[in-house]
Design an enzyme around this catalytic site. Structure first.
Site, PDB file in Angstrom:
ATOM      1  N   PHE A   4       0.856  -1.191   0.000  1.00 28.53           N
ATOM      2  CA  PHE A   4       0.000   0.000   0.000  1.00 28.53           C
ATOM      3  C   PHE A   4       0.890   1.239   0.000  1.00 28.53           C
ATOM      4  CE2 PHE A   4      -2.272  -3.385   2.251  1.00 28.53           C
ATOM      5  CZ  PHE A   4      -3.452  -3.474   1.527  1.00 28.53           C
ATOM      6  N   ASN A  16       5.860   7.246   0.361  1.00 32.97           N
ATOM      7  CA  ASN A  16       6.280   7.959   1.577  1.00 32.97           C
ATOM      8  C   ASN A  16       7.234   7.142   2.446  1.00 32.97           C
ATOM      9  OD1 ASN A  16       4.750  10.185   0.882  1.00 32.97           O
ATOM     10  ND2 ASN A  16       2.989   9.542   2.099  1.00 32.97           N
ATOM     11  N   ASP A  59      -3.493  -5.723  -6.829  1.00 27.80           N
ATOM     12  CA  ASP A  59      -4.655  -5.601  -5.956  1.00 27.80           C
ATOM     13  C   ASP A  59      -4.311  -6.339  -4.667  1.00 27.80           C
ATOM     14  OD1 ASP A  59      -7.026  -5.793  -4.553  1.00 27.80           O
ATOM     15  OD2 ASP A  59      -8.185  -6.570  -6.239  1.00 27.80           O
ATOM     16  N   ASP A  85       0.703   0.035   5.198  1.00 26.92           N
ATOM     17  CA  ASP A  85      -0.073   1.233   5.529  1.00 26.92           C
ATOM     18  C   ASP A  85      -1.372   1.181   4.724  1.00 26.92           C
ATOM     19  OD1 ASP A  85      -0.992   3.673   6.406  1.00 26.92           O
ATOM     20  OD2 ASP A  85       0.482   4.863   5.311  1.00 26.92           O
ATOM     21  N   CYS A 123      -5.184   3.141  10.425  1.00 26.96           N
ATOM     22  CA  CYS A 123      -6.095   4.223  10.783  1.00 26.96           C
ATOM     23  C   CYS A 123      -7.412   3.673  11.322  1.00 26.96           C
ATOM     24  CB  CYS A 123      -6.346   5.122   9.572  1.00 26.96           C
ATOM     25  SG  CYS A 123      -7.119   4.262   8.193  1.00 26.96           S
TER      26      CYS A 123
END
Length: 155
Positions: free
Chosen positions: A21, A26, A68, A86, A113
């Site tokens: 992901f 980042n 995917d 992430d 999250c």
């Protein structure tokens, strides 16, 4: 968040690491700057194209792959010893199941999250012999109820 995640993963020069992901890279970029061999995986071909361009501009060797990550048949492992995840709120069930079955995978940093999908995915990893070594909360969105969880697992 990025600095702590990369420090916790503690990838060594030449070590093969997968950033699942990865988005725009980042985490991939600092991992590559540390000398790790990085495979950055995401479903967004447009994002991956932007990340590839940025990697070329910075003269970083990062392999990018479009997959995917909710389809277990598409999840690359390639004898990686460490992974950084992430995922979106849906979590990373298929990736965690693949990592759980990989004998070469020793360390995982999971950024989440969503507490519910994090708990589900951690159960998969812990059942496969991973142990939670560190945990932290990071407030990435002040003045909201959203918090990011950061977990280091090792086996």
């Amino acid at each position: 968040l990025v600095e702590r995640s990369v420090a916790w993963l503690d990838a060594q020069a030449g070590e093969f690491v997968i950033d699942y992901f990865c988005g725009l890279g980042n985490f991939s970029f600092p991992l590559a700057q540390s000398g790790s061999s990085v495979l950055a995986v995401d479903a967004g071909e447009e994002m991956l194209a932007q990340a590839r361009q940025r990697a070329q501009e910075q003269a970083l060797t990062i392999e990018f792959a479009c997959a995917d990550l909710f389809d277990s048949a598409q999840i690359p492992l390639r004898q990686a010893s460490a992974a950084l995840l992430d995922p979106p709120r849906a979590g990373a069930r298929a990736v965690c199941e693949a990592i759980a079955g990989s004998p070469s995978m020793r360390r995982v940093v999971y950024v989440s999250c969503d507490p519910a999908t994090l708990a589900r995915d951690l159960a998969i990893l812990c059942e496969a012999g991973f142990e939670i070594k560190k945990a932290a909360m990071v407030d990435m969105f002040p003045h909201t109820h959203h918090m990011e969880s950061l977990i280091l697992l090792e086996r």
